[in-house]
Design a protein around this motif. Structure first.
Motif, PDB file in Angstrom:
ATOM      1  N   LEU A 150      15.501  23.395  10.300  1.00 45.68           N
ATOM      2  CA  LEU A 150      15.069  24.565   9.528  1.00 45.68           C
ATOM      3  C   LEU A 150      15.180  25.878  10.285  1.00 45.68           C
ATOM      4  O   LEU A 150      15.545  26.905   9.713  1.00 45.68           O
ATOM      5  CB  LEU A 150      13.627  24.370   9.053  1.00 45.68           C
ATOM      6  CG  LEU A 150      13.436  23.405   7.886  1.00 45.68           C
ATOM      7  CD1 LEU A 150      11.956  23.173   7.630  1.00 45.68           C
ATOM      8  CD2 LEU A 150      14.109  23.934   6.631  1.00 45.68           C
ATOM      9  N   ARG A 151      14.862  25.865  11.567  1.00 52.33           N
ATOM     10  CA  ARG A 151      14.892  27.127  12.310  1.00 52.33           C
ATOM     11  C   ARG A 151      16.316  27.658  12.448  1.00 52.33           C
ATOM     12  O   ARG A 151      16.547  28.871  12.382  1.00 52.33           O
ATOM     13  CB  ARG A 151      14.239  26.951  13.676  1.00 52.33           C
ATOM     14  CG  ARG A 151      12.702  26.905  13.597  1.00 52.33           C
ATOM     15  CD  ARG A 151      12.104  26.500  14.910  1.00 52.33           C
ATOM     16  NE  ARG A 151      12.478  25.119  15.244  1.00 52.33           N
ATOM     17  CZ  ARG A 151      12.299  24.576  16.441  1.00 52.33           C
ATOM     18  NH1 ARG A 151      11.767  25.290  17.413  1.00 52.33           N
ATOM     19  NH2 ARG A 151      12.654  23.325  16.670  1.00 52.33           N
ATOM     20  N   LEU A 174      19.510  27.671   0.536  1.00 55.96           N
ATOM     21  CA  LEU A 174      19.338  26.546  -0.381  1.00 55.96           C
ATOM     22  C   LEU A 174      19.354  25.207   0.336  1.00 55.96           C
ATOM     23  O   LEU A 174      18.667  24.267  -0.069  1.00 55.96           O
ATOM     24  CB  LEU A 174      20.408  26.596  -1.471  1.00 55.96           C
ATOM     25  CG  LEU A 174      20.324  27.835  -2.389  1.00 55.96           C
ATOM     26  CD1 LEU A 174      21.457  27.835  -3.398  1.00 55.96           C
ATOM     27  CD2 LEU A 174      18.970  27.907  -3.087  1.00 55.96           C
ATOM     28  N   LYS A 175      20.124  25.105   1.420  1.00 52.69           N
ATOM     29  CA  LYS A 175      20.093  23.883   2.233  1.00 52.69           C
ATOM     30  C   LYS A 175      18.697  23.661   2.795  1.00 52.69           C
ATOM     31  O   LYS A 175      18.176  22.543   2.780  1.00 52.69           O
ATOM     32  CB  LYS A 175      21.100  23.978   3.378  1.00 52.69           C
ATOM     33  CG  LYS A 175      22.531  23.645   2.994  1.00 52.69           C
ATOM     34  CD  LYS A 175      23.440  23.678   4.221  1.00 52.69           C
ATOM     35  CE  LYS A 175      24.879  23.336   3.851  1.00 52.69           C
ATOM     36  NZ  LYS A 175      25.766  23.375   5.042  1.00 52.69           N
ATOM     37  N   GLU A 181      10.853  22.674   0.271  1.00 53.03           N
ATOM     38  CA  GLU A 181      10.828  23.671  -0.791  1.00 53.03           C
ATOM     39  C   GLU A 181       9.765  24.749  -0.600  1.00 53.03           C
ATOM     40  O   GLU A 181       9.835  25.810  -1.238  1.00 53.03           O
ATOM     41  CB  GLU A 181      10.616  22.996  -2.151  1.00 53.03           C
ATOM     42  CG  GLU A 181       9.280  22.268  -2.283  1.00 53.03           C
ATOM     43  CD  GLU A 181       9.116  21.594  -3.634  1.00 53.03           C
ATOM     44  OE1 GLU A 181      10.054  21.708  -4.459  1.00 53.03           O
ATOM     45  OE2 GLU A 181       8.067  20.962  -3.865  1.00 53.03           O
ATOM     46  N   ASN A 182       8.783  24.514   0.246  1.00 54.77           N
ATOM     47  CA  ASN A 182       7.713  25.483   0.447  1.00 54.77           C
ATOM     48  C   ASN A 182       7.846  26.284   1.741  1.00 54.77           C
ATOM     49  O   ASN A 182       6.864  26.869   2.205  1.00 54.77           O
ATOM     50  CB  ASN A 182       6.347  24.782   0.424  1.00 54.77           C
ATOM     51  CG  ASN A 182       5.979  24.295  -0.962  1.00 54.77           C
ATOM     52  OD1 ASN A 182       6.310  24.929  -1.959  1.00 54.77           O
ATOM     53  ND2 ASN A 182       5.299  23.161  -1.032  1.00 54.77           N
ATOM     54  N   GLU A 212       1.822  33.644  -3.047  1.00 48.88           N
ATOM     55  CA  GLU A 212       0.991  32.448  -3.223  1.00 48.88           C
ATOM     56  C   GLU A 212       0.867  31.661  -1.923  1.00 48.88           C
ATOM     57  O   GLU A 212      -0.161  31.029  -1.668  1.00 48.88           O
ATOM     58  CB  GLU A 212       1.596  31.542  -4.297  1.00 48.88           C
ATOM     59  CG  GLU A 212       1.422  32.059  -5.723  1.00 48.88           C
ATOM     60  CD  GLU A 212       2.177  31.186  -6.721  1.00 48.88           C
ATOM     61  OE1 GLU A 212       2.662  30.096  -6.313  1.00 48.88           O
ATOM     62  OE2 GLU A 212       2.295  31.583  -7.886  1.00 48.88           O
ATOM     63  N   LEU A 213       1.929  31.704  -1.130  1.00 44.00           N
ATOM     64  CA  LEU A 213       1.939  30.967   0.138  1.00 44.00           C
ATOM     65  C   LEU A 213       1.336  31.782   1.282  1.00 44.00           C
ATOM     66  O   LEU A 213       1.583  31.517   2.457  1.00 44.00           O
ATOM     67  CB  LEU A 213       3.373  30.535   0.482  1.00 44.00           C
ATOM     68  CG  LEU A 213       3.972  29.496  -0.473  1.00 44.00           C
ATOM     69  CD1 LEU A 213       5.467  29.321  -0.220  1.00 44.00           C
ATOM     70  CD2 LEU A 213       3.255  28.160  -0.349  1.00 44.00           C
TER      71      LEU A 213
END
Length: 337
Positions: A150-151, A174-175, A181-182, A212-213
């Protein structure tokens, strides 16, 4: 002779047990965060294991220079120790010693070519050294080794978002979101890409999700308010701008933007109120306020007042040394209305 050998073995066994016991005591101090006492205990034990723990302890208390010295000692004594090098490299990045960090992570990448973390941190070192092409190369290597890193996905997505390379940015965004997803950072980038592409309706739910997050940042409200306005959701736009004004009632641009919402709603009196508020807090020059009021006057067919306001606007622009062509442009535009 046999007795002598037995005595030596017995002595070695007791020594090893004593050292093991002393190391266990030091470890127990380290685990509960009693780092100063742990350092003293490890110093009495000696050896590379204790030296590594001393480095970690110094790192934990924020004595980074001593931590670096200890890590370097361990690495010099055990050049294959990837864990010590990894921790050293991250610490060097933390204290902005980027060239040294790059050297460490280059060595680690050569020692272990299958570890995505080593590639990522080498990319980080290159990024801080402003070696953009090299950093992108390392992030892509990390993703090739681990498609869910992710990073690395974020750093690539961020780079292409800033460069406004929409398709490349969305590829990595998108990957990452497909895996998690959050991830608020990637959701935020997704919203920004759509915002920059003027896809305001699609950007709105993403900015709302960011809030929201708990990514409660002013720029999110600002872009969300702008998107609401573009999407003809005036009530929500005004709510978002009012949140910003509660946080900072000296930001003239927020007043101007809020006035623009009222103007789009054809609530001219309210628009004028917020333009005047913007002008009251704007420093040092509020030419834009006169300009916006002049356009309102023009829309109301109050041409005399419009000319007067444009004249004030031009005077302010002149103080900012804006070319006379801008004055002519405004004057001609007004005359043709």
């Amino acid at each position: 002779m046999k007795h002598l050998i037995f005595s030596i073995l017995l002595l070695l066994m007791f020594t090893a047990e004593a050292q093991s016991s002393a190391l266990a005591v030091a470890d127990s101090l380290y685990i509960i965060g009693n780092y100063s006492k742990a350092i003293n205990a490890y110093s009495k034990v000696g050896g590379l294991t204790a030296a590594l723990q001393i480095a970690r302890s110094y790192n934990a208390v924020g004595n980074y220079e001593k931590a670096i010295t200890q890590y370097q000692y361990v690495v010099e004594e055990d050049v294959e120790n990837q864990l010590a090098q990894f921790e050293l490299g991250k610490l060097l990045l933390k204290v902005n010693r980027f060239e040294e960090a790059k050297s460490v992570f280059t060595n680690l990448s050569n020692l272990n070519t299958t570890n995505p973390e080593f590639q990522f941190y080498l990319g980080e070192a290159n990024r801080h050294l402003e070696l953009t092409d090299e950093s992108l190369k390392q992030y892509k290597k990390a993703i090739k080794l681990d498609s869910t890193h992710l990073r690395s996905l974020f750093q690539l997505a961020k780079h292409y978002t800033i460069k406004q390379e929409r398709d490349n940015a969305l590829t990595y965004i998108l990957k990452g979101l497909n895996y998690y997803e959050n991830d608020v950072s990637l959701i935020n980038l997704h919203a920004l890409v759509l915002f920059n592409d003027a896809q305001f309706e699609k950007a709105i739910p993403l900015f709302e999700r960011v809030l929201e997050l708990w990514e409660d940042k002013n720029y999110v409200y600002d872009k969300l308010a702008f998107s609401y306005n573009k999407n003809w959701e005036f009530h929500k736009a005004k709510e978002a701008y009012n949140i910003l004004l509660k946080r900072d009632d000296t930001n003239s641009q927020t007043y101007f933007d809020l006035a623009g919402v009222y103007q789009k709603e054809n609530k001219i009196d309210s628009a004028k109120i917020f333009i005047n508020k913007a002008m009251a807090v704007q420093k040092p020059i509020f030419a834009n306020g006169y300009n916006q009021l002049a356009y309102i006057a023009r829309e109301q067919k109050d041409f005399k007042n419009a000319f007067k306001l444009f004249e004030r606007h031009i005077k302010k622009i002149h103080l900012m040394r804006v070319p006379i062509s801008i004055w002519l442009q405004h004057t001609i535009s007004l005359a043709r209305t």
